[in-house]
Design an enzyme around this catalytic site. Sequence first.
Site, PDB file in Angstrom:
ATOM      1  N   LEU A 144      42.496 -25.718 -16.804  1.00  0.00           N
ATOM      2  CA  LEU A 144      43.104 -25.225 -15.579  1.00  0.00           C
ATOM      3  C   LEU A 144      42.154 -25.369 -14.404  1.00  0.00           C
ATOM      4  CD1 LEU A 144      44.559 -21.947 -17.087  1.00  0.00           C
ATOM      5  CD2 LEU A 144      45.883 -23.972 -16.438  1.00  0.00           C
ATOM      6  N   HIS A 177      39.014 -14.927  -9.607  1.00  0.00           N
ATOM      7  CA  HIS A 177      38.698 -13.805 -10.491  1.00  0.00           C
ATOM      8  C   HIS A 177      37.713 -12.891  -9.779  1.00  0.00           C
ATOM      9  CE1 HIS A 177      40.734 -15.106 -14.080  1.00  0.00           C
ATOM     10  NE2 HIS A 177      39.999 -16.183 -14.256  1.00  0.00           N
ATOM     11  N   GLU A 223      34.903 -15.860 -22.349  1.00  0.00           N
ATOM     12  CA  GLU A 223      34.928 -14.521 -21.765  1.00  0.00           C
ATOM     13  C   GLU A 223      36.355 -14.034 -21.495  1.00  0.00           C
ATOM     14  OE1 GLU A 223      32.690 -12.597 -17.993  1.00  0.00           O
ATOM     15  OE2 GLU A 223      34.084 -14.214 -17.502  1.00  0.00           O
ATOM     16  N   ASP A 224      37.274 -14.936 -21.176  1.00  0.00           N
ATOM     17  CA  ASP A 224      38.589 -14.516 -20.705  1.00  0.00           C
ATOM     18  C   ASP A 224      39.467 -13.842 -21.759  1.00  0.00           C
ATOM     19  OD1 ASP A 224      38.460 -15.135 -17.938  1.00  0.00           O
ATOM     20  OD2 ASP A 224      38.631 -17.259 -18.423  1.00  0.00           O
ATOM     21  N   CYS A 242      31.628 -17.024 -17.621  1.00  0.00           N
ATOM     22  CA  CYS A 242      32.792 -17.401 -18.435  1.00  0.00           C
ATOM     23  C   CYS A 242      32.419 -17.880 -19.830  1.00  0.00           C
ATOM     24  CB  CYS A 242      33.566 -18.539 -17.769  1.00  0.00           C
ATOM     25  SG  CYS A 242      33.915 -18.331 -16.025  1.00  0.00           S
ATOM     26  N   ARG A 264      46.048 -13.726 -12.556  1.00  0.00           N
ATOM     27  CA  ARG A 264      46.039 -13.701 -14.020  1.00  0.00           C
ATOM     28  C   ARG A 264      45.798 -12.320 -14.621  1.00  0.00           C
ATOM     29  NH1 ARG A 264      42.506 -19.274 -14.920  1.00  0.00           N
ATOM     30  NH2 ARG A 264      43.720 -20.539 -13.458  1.00  0.00           N
ATOM     31  N   ARG A 302      46.710 -20.276 -22.228  1.00  0.00           N
ATOM     32  CA  ARG A 302      45.540 -19.647 -22.837  1.00  0.00           C
ATOM     33  C   ARG A 302      45.893 -18.450 -23.726  1.00  0.00           C
ATOM     34  NH1 ARG A 302      40.319 -19.052 -19.291  1.00  0.00           N
ATOM     35  NH2 ARG A 302      39.541 -19.200 -21.432  1.00  0.00           N
TER      36      ARG A 302
END
Length: 267
Positions: free
Chosen positions: A25, A169, A72-73, A258, A138, A92
């Site tokens: 992305l 973010h 990390e997400d 990340c 997100r 994701r």
Amino acid sequence: MTDRISHRFNTALVREPAQSIAHGLRDGDGPDPDPAAFSEEFHAYVGALRRAGVTVKRLPALEAFPDSVFIEDPALCLPDTAVLLRPGAQSRIGEAAELEPALRGQIATVRKLAGPGHVDGGDIMVTGSEVIVGLSARTDREGFDELAEILRGWGYAARCVETPPGVLHLKTASAVLADDTVLCTPQMAESDVFEGYRIIETAPGEEASANAIRVNDTVLVSAGYPETTQRIREAMPEVIVEPLSTAQAARVDGGLSCMSLRFFQSE
């Protein structure tokens, strides 16, 4: 909350970058990341984590999930506890399930967000006194509410904030450098998100340097931002500041925070 929770770690989970990384992305146009060059940057990053004093557990690449190197997400890790999250991008969503076995193998207590809300780990910041969650494209309010309930059960205070317009973010534009100290862009500094915290602002034109991480007594920063790097060194002479190349990760909107899940694991 626990003293030095924001940066005291002894373990990190990382995932090898997939060859499909170019399909990850991204917000804008630009050159694709080169898988070989990305791998070099990633291995340098792993080496820096080890020098900072953590044991690094490396997970295999997931070709079906181009963004999975940004481990990390799909999870939030705290001392001896973790939450499997629900990333806001549809492509994701499956990453949390792929991560779950490794996470349960490392951490004693693991909970899962059931949904329907979403939270990306890049929108979560753990300081010495609270867990800050930024709303974004997100991360939504429903996701925050479910996460906050889990955290309250573990004794953590959670606070939901509105990130400024244009910020992907929360941690795209800010980083915790100590329990009470944050690095952030001038735009974030002007908001009320970090009221009461000591703030180090990124230098003009170096806003991308805000995505940094502190690991024990080392602060990892993206290379190519000398003035911000110097500001950190002057404000925090007690830490080692190590610049690392993140040019390839930046091509798919990634950065230093990340690419690892960092946590303290009791012996």
